[in-house]
Design a protein around this motif. Structure first.
Motif, PDB file in Angstrom:
ATOM      1  N   GLU A  21       0.862  -1.186   0.000  1.00  0.00           N
ATOM      2  CA  GLU A  21       0.000   0.000   0.000  1.00  0.00           C
ATOM      3  C   GLU A  21       0.893   1.229   0.000  1.00  0.00           C
ATOM      4  N   THR A  22       0.315   2.404  -0.235  1.00  0.00           N
ATOM      5  CA  THR A  22       1.083   3.647  -0.138  1.00  0.00           C
ATOM      6  C   THR A  22       1.256   4.036   1.326  1.00  0.00           C
ATOM      7  N   PHE A  23       0.271   3.732   2.165  1.00  0.00           N
ATOM      8  CA  PHE A  23       0.240   4.006   3.600  1.00  0.00           C
ATOM      9  C   PHE A  23       0.215   5.488   3.949  1.00  0.00           C
TER      10      PHE A  23
ATOM     11  N   THR B 287       7.685   3.266  -8.532  1.00  0.00           N
ATOM     12  CA  THR B 287       6.817   2.103  -8.710  1.00  0.00           C
ATOM     13  C   THR B 287       5.359   2.549  -8.770  1.00  0.00           C
ATOM     14  N   LEU B 288       4.978   3.431  -7.861  1.00  0.00           N
ATOM     15  CA  LEU B 288       3.593   3.925  -7.844  1.00  0.00           C
ATOM     16  C   LEU B 288       3.261   4.683  -9.119  1.00  0.00           C
ATOM     17  N   ARG B 289       4.206   5.470  -9.617  1.00  0.00           N
ATOM     18  CA  ARG B 289       3.984   6.225 -10.847  1.00  0.00           C
ATOM     19  C   ARG B 289       3.743   5.276 -12.017  1.00  0.00           C
ATOM     20  N   ARG B 290       4.552   4.203 -12.105  1.00  0.00           N
ATOM     21  CA  ARG B 290       4.398   3.246 -13.205  1.00  0.00           C
ATOM     22  C   ARG B 290       3.101   2.448 -13.086  1.00  0.00           C
ATOM     23  N   MET B 291       2.578   2.338 -11.863  1.00  0.00           N
ATOM     24  CA  MET B 291       1.321   1.618 -11.650  1.00  0.00           C
ATOM     25  C   MET B 291       0.119   2.556 -11.749  1.00  0.00           C
ATOM     26  N   ASP B 292       0.346   3.840 -12.002  1.00  0.00           N
ATOM     27  CA  ASP B 292      -0.709   4.857 -12.062  1.00  0.00           C
ATOM     28  C   ASP B 292      -1.483   4.973 -10.751  1.00  0.00           C
TER      29      ASP B 292
ATOM     30  N   PRO C 147       6.347  11.826  -0.405  1.00  0.00           N
ATOM     31  CA  PRO C 147       7.501  11.063  -0.886  1.00  0.00           C
ATOM     32  C   PRO C 147       7.697   9.790  -0.059  1.00  0.00           C
ATOM     33  N   TYR C 148       8.474   8.879  -0.603  1.00  0.00           N
ATOM     34  CA  TYR C 148       8.687   7.567   0.017  1.00  0.00           C
ATOM     35  C   TYR C 148       9.164   7.697   1.465  1.00  0.00           C
ATOM     36  N   HIS C 149      10.209   8.485   1.710  1.00  0.00           N
ATOM     37  CA  HIS C 149      10.777   8.573   3.066  1.00  0.00           C
ATOM     38  C   HIS C 149       9.774   9.126   4.074  1.00  0.00           C
ATOM     39  N   ALA C 150       8.893  10.032   3.650  1.00  0.00           N
ATOM     40  CA  ALA C 150       7.874  10.582   4.552  1.00  0.00           C
ATOM     41  C   ALA C 150       6.834   9.503   4.886  1.00  0.00           C
ATOM     42  N   ARG C 151       6.473   8.695   3.896  1.00  0.00           N
ATOM     43  CA  ARG C 151       5.509   7.622   4.142  1.00  0.00           C
ATOM     44  C   ARG C 151       6.096   6.562   5.067  1.00  0.00           C
ATOM     45  N   VAL C 152       7.394   6.288   4.920  1.00  0.00           N
ATOM     46  CA  VAL C 152       8.062   5.315   5.786  1.00  0.00           C
ATOM     47  C   VAL C 152       8.096   5.826   7.225  1.00  0.00           C
ATOM     48  N   LYS C 153       8.434   7.099   7.424  1.00  0.00           N
ATOM     49  CA  LYS C 153       8.451   7.673   8.780  1.00  0.00           C
ATOM     50  C   LYS C 153       7.061   7.628   9.404  1.00  0.00           C
ATOM     51  N   HIS C 154       6.051   7.952   8.621  1.00  0.00           N
ATOM     52  CA  HIS C 154       4.669   7.910   9.107  1.00  0.00           C
ATOM     53  C   HIS C 154       4.296   6.485   9.526  1.00  0.00           C
ATOM     54  N   LEU C 155       4.659   5.520   8.686  1.00  0.00           N
ATOM     55  CA  LEU C 155       4.354   4.119   8.983  1.00  0.00           C
ATOM     56  C   LEU C 155       5.120   3.627  10.205  1.00  0.00           C
ATOM     57  N   GLU C 156       6.378   4.039  10.351  1.00  0.00           N
ATOM     58  CA  GLU C 156       7.170   3.659  11.529  1.00  0.00           C
ATOM     59  C   GLU C 156       6.511   4.168  12.807  1.00  0.00           C
ATOM     60  N   SER C 157       6.026   5.400  12.785  1.00  0.00           N
ATOM     61  CA  SER C 157       5.375   5.947  13.978  1.00  0.00           C
ATOM     62  C   SER C 157       4.074   5.190  14.281  1.00  0.00           C
ATOM     63  N   LEU C 158       3.334   4.808  13.251  1.00  0.00           N
ATOM     64  CA  LEU C 158       2.115   4.030  13.476  1.00  0.00           C
ATOM     65  C   LEU C 158       2.443   2.662  14.078  1.00  0.00           C
ATOM     66  N   LEU C 159       3.488   2.028  13.587  1.00  0.00           N
ATOM     67  CA  LEU C 159       3.861   0.710  14.092  1.00  0.00           C
ATOM     68  C   LEU C 159       4.328   0.772  15.548  1.00  0.00           C
ATOM     69  N   LYS C 160       5.024   1.852  15.917  1.00  0.00           N
ATOM     70  CA  LYS C 160       5.480   2.008  17.310  1.00  0.00           C
ATOM     71  C   LYS C 160       4.303   2.165  18.271  1.00  0.00           C
ATOM     72  N   GLN C 161       3.226   2.778  17.797  1.00  0.00           N
ATOM     73  CA  GLN C 161       2.062   3.036  18.638  1.00  0.00           C
ATOM     74  C   GLN C 161       1.124   1.835  18.728  1.00  0.00           C
ATOM     75  N   THR C 162       1.365   0.814  17.923  1.00  0.00           N
ATOM     76  CA  THR C 162       0.446  -0.321  17.845  1.00  0.00           C
ATOM     77  C   THR C 162       0.955  -1.490  18.666  1.00  0.00           C
ATOM     78  N   ASN C 163       0.109  -1.969  19.578  1.00  0.00           N
ATOM     79  CA  ASN C 163       0.424  -3.165  20.349  1.00  0.00           C
ATOM     80  C   ASN C 163      -0.331  -4.334  19.748  1.00  0.00           C
ATOM     81  N   SER C 164       0.403  -5.425  19.482  1.00  0.00           N
ATOM     82  CA  SER C 164      -0.223  -6.575  18.854  1.00  0.00           C
ATOM     83  C   SER C 164       0.565  -7.829  19.173  1.00  0.00           C
TER      84      SER C 164
ATOM     85  N   LEU D 154      -3.987  -6.463  -0.193  1.00  0.00           N
ATOM     86  CA  LEU D 154      -3.933  -5.344  -1.134  1.00  0.00           C
ATOM     87  C   LEU D 154      -5.226  -4.551  -1.061  1.00  0.00           C
ATOM     88  N   SER D 155      -5.136  -3.269  -1.389  1.00  0.00           N
ATOM     89  CA  SER D 155      -6.376  -2.505  -1.530  1.00  0.00           C
ATOM     90  C   SER D 155      -7.038  -2.937  -2.833  1.00  0.00           C
TER      91      SER D 155
END
Length: 180
Positions: A27-29, A61-66, A72-89, A127-128
């Motif tokens: 996903e783009t996340f 990759t996302l551009r080629r998949m339309d 940007p990629y690094h911002a999405r990764v940082k956002h996802l990292e923060s979400l994962l740190k906050q999630t207990n599972s 996948l979405s």
């Protein structure tokens, strides 16, 4: 070195494995929230997965998949990292940034080969609905659908590709993310 012999009673069968394998989430996340991540973690626990690997894709990759992506990629990764740190599972939640190291277009087939080579099976792919419609059109889809089970998140409410009906026993739809 000799092996140690163990004795078991006649008719002994090892207990059934209660946990399943690995689920990959493509996903783009960029629009995922803490509630979305909690909903995913609860769903993954309910399905009894051992591990969930989040795989954000590079802008190229996302551009080629339309698939549009504002962040940007690094911002999405940082956002996802923060979400994962906050999630207990009880499910092991991991982030794979291999595509960010490549910094170029990576076909889905290559990504799946990379992930399955380093993770224990059985394999599941989440996948979405828009990603699923693209995945179905790839030539490698027929081979991959035999090796993994597909979960389609009805995130964008896009009608599913007709070719999916041929493989109806290998996929199912789920609802989590974006306030669902």
């Amino acid at each position: 070195m000799a092996r140690e012999q163990i004795k078991v009673p006649f008719g002994y069968e090892p207990p059934a494995q209660t946990r399943k394998g690995t689920i990959f989430v493509f996903e783009t996340f960029e629009d995922w929230t803490e509630a979305d991540m909690q909903a995913f973690a609860a769903w993954a626990e309910e399905k009894k997965f051992v591990r969930a690997i989040f795989y954000p894709q590079h802008e190229e990759t996302l551009r080629r998949m339309d698939i549009p992506s504002k962040a940007p990629y690094h911002a999405r990764v940082k956002h996802l990292e923060s979400l994962l740190k906050q999630t207990n599972s009880s499910v092991q939640l991991d982030l794979d940034t291999w595509e960010g190291k490549r910094k170029k277009y990576t076909p889905m087939d290559t990504s799946l080969h990379f992930l399955t080579d380093k993770s224990p099976g059985p394999y599941f792919l989440c996948l979405s609905d828009r990603y699923a419609n693209l995945f179905v059109t790839y030539p490698s889809f027929k081979e991959w659908i035999k090796n993994l089970r597909l979960y389609i998140n009805e995130q964008f409410h896009v009608p599913l590709h007709g070719r999916l009906t041929e493989y109806a026993q290998r996929w199912e739809t789920v609802r989590f993310g974006n306030g669902a």
